[in-house]
Write a protein that holds these residues in place. Structure first.
Motif, PDB file in Angstrom:
ATOM      1  N   LYS A   1       0.926  -1.117  -0.004  1.00 35.64           N
ATOM      2  CA  LYS A   1       0.104  -0.006   0.085  1.00 35.64           C
ATOM      3  C   LYS A   1       0.858   1.272  -0.071  1.00 35.64           C
ATOM      4  N   GLY A   2       0.294   2.398  -0.584  1.00 36.20           N
ATOM      5  CA  GLY A   2       0.946   3.647  -0.332  1.00 36.20           C
ATOM      6  C   GLY A   2       1.002   4.106   1.053  1.00 36.20           C
ATOM      7  N   LEU A   3       1.565   5.324   1.188  1.00 36.74           N
ATOM      8  CA  LEU A   3       1.911   5.976   2.720  1.00 36.74           C
ATOM      9  C   LEU A   3       0.792   6.545   2.904  1.00 36.74           C
ATOM     10  N   ASP A   4      -0.420   6.532   2.116  1.00 34.29           N
ATOM     11  CA  ASP A   4      -1.850   6.898   2.682  1.00 34.29           C
ATOM     12  C   ASP A   4      -2.499   5.723   3.160  1.00 34.29           C
ATOM     13  N   GLY A   5      -2.006   4.603   3.051  1.00 32.74           N
ATOM     14  CA  GLY A   5      -2.733   3.456   3.642  1.00 32.74           C
ATOM     15  C   GLY A   5      -3.652   2.708   2.309  1.00 32.74           C
ATOM     16  N   LYS A   6      -3.613   3.043   1.230  1.00 30.52           N
ATOM     17  CA  LYS A   6      -4.547   2.568   0.190  1.00 30.52           C
ATOM     18  C   LYS A   6      -3.509   1.794  -0.883  1.00 30.52           C
ATOM     19  N   PHE A   7      -4.425   0.916  -1.680  1.00 31.81           N
ATOM     20  CA  PHE A   7      -3.723   0.397  -2.691  1.00 31.81           C
ATOM     21  C   PHE A   7      -3.601   1.319  -3.877  1.00 31.81           C
ATOM     22  N   HIS A   8      -2.672   1.101  -4.559  1.00 31.96           N
ATOM     23  CA  HIS A   8      -2.592   2.103  -5.718  1.00 31.96           C
ATOM     24  C   HIS A   8      -2.298   1.047  -7.201  1.00 31.96           C
ATOM     25  N   PRO A   9      -3.000   1.454  -8.395  1.00 30.62           N
ATOM     26  CA  PRO A   9      -2.606   0.714  -9.354  1.00 30.62           C
ATOM     27  C   PRO A   9      -1.271   0.663  -9.757  1.00 30.62           C
ATOM     28  N   ARG A  10      -0.725  -0.561 -10.311  1.00 26.34           N
ATOM     29  CA  ARG A  10       0.537  -0.507 -10.893  1.00 26.34           C
ATOM     30  C   ARG A  10       0.596   0.009 -12.436  1.00 26.34           C
ATOM     31  N   ILE A  11       1.588   0.667 -12.772  1.00 22.01           N
ATOM     32  CA  ILE A  11       1.770   1.260 -14.104  1.00 22.01           C
ATOM     33  C   ILE A  11       2.866   0.789 -14.655  1.00 22.01           C
ATOM     34  N   VAL A  12       2.726   0.200 -16.101  1.00 21.78           N
ATOM     35  CA  VAL A  12       3.675  -0.302 -16.920  1.00 21.78           C
ATOM     36  C   VAL A  12       3.951   0.709 -18.108  1.00 21.78           C
ATOM     37  N   ALA A  13       4.871   1.742 -17.870  1.00 21.73           N
ATOM     38  CA  ALA A  13       5.138   2.870 -18.976  1.00 21.73           C
ATOM     39  C   ALA A  13       5.599   2.140 -20.014  1.00 21.73           C
ATOM     40  N   LEU A  14       5.069   2.454 -21.160  1.00 24.90           N
ATOM     41  CA  LEU A  14       5.948   2.331 -22.720  1.00 24.90           C
ATOM     42  C   LEU A  14       6.314   3.465 -22.997  1.00 24.90           C
ATOM     43  N   GLY A  15       7.900   3.606 -23.119  1.00 29.71           N
ATOM     44  CA  GLY A  15       8.271   4.911 -23.590  1.00 29.71           C
ATOM     45  C   GLY A  15       8.665   4.792 -25.250  1.00 29.71           C
ATOM     46  N   GLY A  16       8.989   6.011 -25.638  1.00 31.69           N
ATOM     47  CA  GLY A  16       9.509   7.073 -25.122  1.00 31.69           C
ATOM     48  C   GLY A  16      10.921   6.836 -24.468  1.00 31.69           C
ATOM     49  N   ASP A  17      11.643   8.149 -24.658  1.00 32.37           N
ATOM     50  CA  ASP A  17      13.301   7.973 -24.305  1.00 32.37           C
ATOM     51  C   ASP A  17      13.123   7.970 -22.854  1.00 32.37           C
ATOM     52  N   HIS A  18      14.181   8.011 -22.083  1.00 32.65           N
ATOM     53  CA  HIS A  18      14.454   7.449 -20.692  1.00 32.65           C
ATOM     54  C   HIS A  18      14.185   8.696 -19.754  1.00 32.65           C
ATOM     55  N   THR A  19      13.935   9.796 -20.345  1.00 29.23           N
ATOM     56  CA  THR A  19      13.859  11.022 -19.498  1.00 29.23           C
ATOM     57  C   THR A  19      12.297  11.030 -18.738  1.00 29.23           C
ATOM     58  N   ILE A  20      11.497  10.078 -19.355  1.00 32.05           N
ATOM     59  CA  ILE A  20      10.258   9.857 -18.751  1.00 32.05           C
ATOM     60  C   ILE A  20      10.161   9.474 -17.404  1.00 32.05           C
ATOM     61  N   VAL A  21      11.280   8.911 -17.079  1.00 34.18           N
ATOM     62  CA  VAL A  21      11.568   8.100 -15.841  1.00 34.18           C
ATOM     63  C   VAL A  21      11.581   9.309 -14.463  1.00 34.18           C
ATOM     64  N   LEU A  22      12.254  10.348 -15.066  1.00 37.68           N
ATOM     65  CA  LEU A  22      12.312  11.410 -13.717  1.00 37.68           C
ATOM     66  C   LEU A  22      10.822  11.645 -13.553  1.00 37.68           C
ATOM     67  N   PRO A  23       9.826  12.208 -14.215  1.00 38.38           N
ATOM     68  CA  PRO A  23       8.528  12.450 -13.355  1.00 38.38           C
ATOM     69  C   PRO A  23       7.891  11.306 -13.126  1.00 38.38           C
ATOM     70  N   ILE A  24       8.198  10.033 -13.644  1.00 33.38           N
ATOM     71  CA  ILE A  24       7.703   8.828 -13.074  1.00 33.38           C
ATOM     72  C   ILE A  24       8.026   8.635 -11.475  1.00 33.38           C
TER      73      ILE A  24
END
Length: 397
Positions: free
Chosen positions: A171-194
């Motif tokens: 669970k997250g720090l809020d005590g809740k489950f959050h979805p898992r996201i599989v990102a399809l890039g894109g150049d590797h810069t996208i991992v910074l905001p992720i």
């Protein structure tokens, strides 16, 4: 013109009657599907691997960013951004290529022998959530778009909370489950905001980074860093993530590194950013099992992001990437290493830097990269071993 308009009106009236929406007599006979030339003989025929609208592995599609209340457990999200590459561009077409490379995957034939699981039929819901419409004209805005989109995705409700409990998802720090996201890039810069979005939910995370390059280059010494925005690119984003506190100190690792360096100072910076390193040739000296054990020992049981740059594979197996390096791993070697990571506390995954313009006519790069995503989905569906799924709770996001 009037005749054409009359024909259209007549056609709409006929369609309305066929679908049972006419305003005539309520007892009017309903159209029988068995009378239709196609439906009567071939109705409900499933799309084949080469037919239908192309989603990843023929999964259901929803533009999730426009439907924030839609529940799902695992989603694929394309991020077609490549405005921060240093050599060959084209990774903005990576999400398209990954979906095309997955056409022979399908939920009803998704059982994998080695991991003994069908990730598409395991009690969790999977969606292809389409792409983030990232601007190619302003890198700073594009990064903000990726962050906003990923944060939005993480706020979606999960659909099968009991199943996620069984799989021991954290669970997250809020005590809740959050979805898992599989990102399809894109150049590797996208991992910074992720990483920024993920760290908001789980706190600082570890990273398993498959790549030929370390991507922790200090932007103050990186060629081309002519402005503050230029300092954030697909070779420096991990350094920025370290500086901003998104990465847990001394708990991340690179695997498959084989590029050239300016000098030992690059490796000093890499250590400062919190990374250990596995060279691509370590597989010859120590083998797959040694690599897997070193990765798992480094990561521990904390939340981890797995980021896979396709150039970790040798160009003979995957030529379609922006910064190819000879001497990489085979697709088989890489998949064996991925299998060994089952049971880790994975909170996010991505596959990046696929540039289909450099692929072969046989799409060997796209097929190999799409198979890595299948492995990601399989690993996620095997759950987390030996980990309490709670974190110290803080205020809701």
């Amino acid at each position: 013109m009037l005749l054409a308009l009359a024909q259209i009106v007549a056609l709409l009236a006929t369609s309305s009657s066929v679908l049972g929406h006419s305003h005539g007599d309520a007892d009017q006979a309903v159209y029988e599907y068995s009378d239709d030339p196609w439906l009567g003989q071939f109705g409900q025929t499933a799309d084949l691997s080469f037919s239908g609208v192309t989603t990843f592995a023929h999964l259901p599609h929803l533009k999730c960013l426009d439907a924030p209340a839609e529940p799902f457990d695992i989603a694929l999200l394309g991020i077609p951004f490549d405005s921060a590459v240093s050599y060959r561009p084209g990774a903005r077409f990576g999400p398209y290529a990954l979906r095309a490379g997955s056409r022979r995957q399908r939920p009803d034939r998704g059982y994998g022998l080695k991991l003994d699981i069908n990730p598409f039929d395991n009690g969790v819901s999977l969606l292809d959530c389409g792409d983030v419409p990232v601007t190619p004209f302003d890198g700073a805005v594009a990064i903000q778009q990726v962050k906003a989109a990923y944060r939005s995705m993480l706020r979606h409700p999960v659909q099968n909370e009991e199943r996620l409990k069984q799989l021991n998802f954290q669970k997250g720090l809020d005590g809740k489950f959050h979805p898992r996201i599989v990102a399809l890039g894109g150049d590797h810069t996208i991992v910074l905001p992720i990483l920024e979005a993920v760290s908001e939910v789980y706190g600082p995370v570890s990273v398993i980074h498959f790549d030929a390059h370390i991507d922790t280059w200090n932007p103050n010494r990186y060629a081309g860093s002519v402005s503050e925005q230029a300092k954030i690119n697909h070779g420096t984003f991990f350094w920025s993530a370290y500086e901003q506190g998104f990465i847990k100190p001394n708990s991340s690792i690179h695997a498959g590194i084989r590029t050239r360096f300016e000098g030992p100072q690059d490796l000093d910076d890499d250590i400062t950013a919190g990374f250990d390193l596995i060279h691509t040739m370590d597989i010859d000296d120590h083998g797959v099992e040694w690599i897997a054990e070193k990765i798992k020992a480094r990561i521990g049981d904390g939340p981890v992001v797995i980021s896979l740059d396709v150039d970790v594979m040798d160009p003979a197996y995957l030529p379609a990437t922006g910064t190819p390096e000879s001497g990489g791993w085979t697709s088989r070697e890489l998949r064996r290493i991925l299998y060994s990571l089952a049971g880790l506390n994975i909170v996010a995954m991505d596959v990046v830097e696929l540039s289909p313009a450099y692929d072969t006519n046989g799409e060997i790069s796209a097929i190999a990269a799409a198979d890595m995503i299948f492995d990601f989905l399989s690993i996620l569906n095997l759950g987390v071993k030996g980990k309490d799924n709670s974190l110290p709770v803080r205020d809701e996001l």
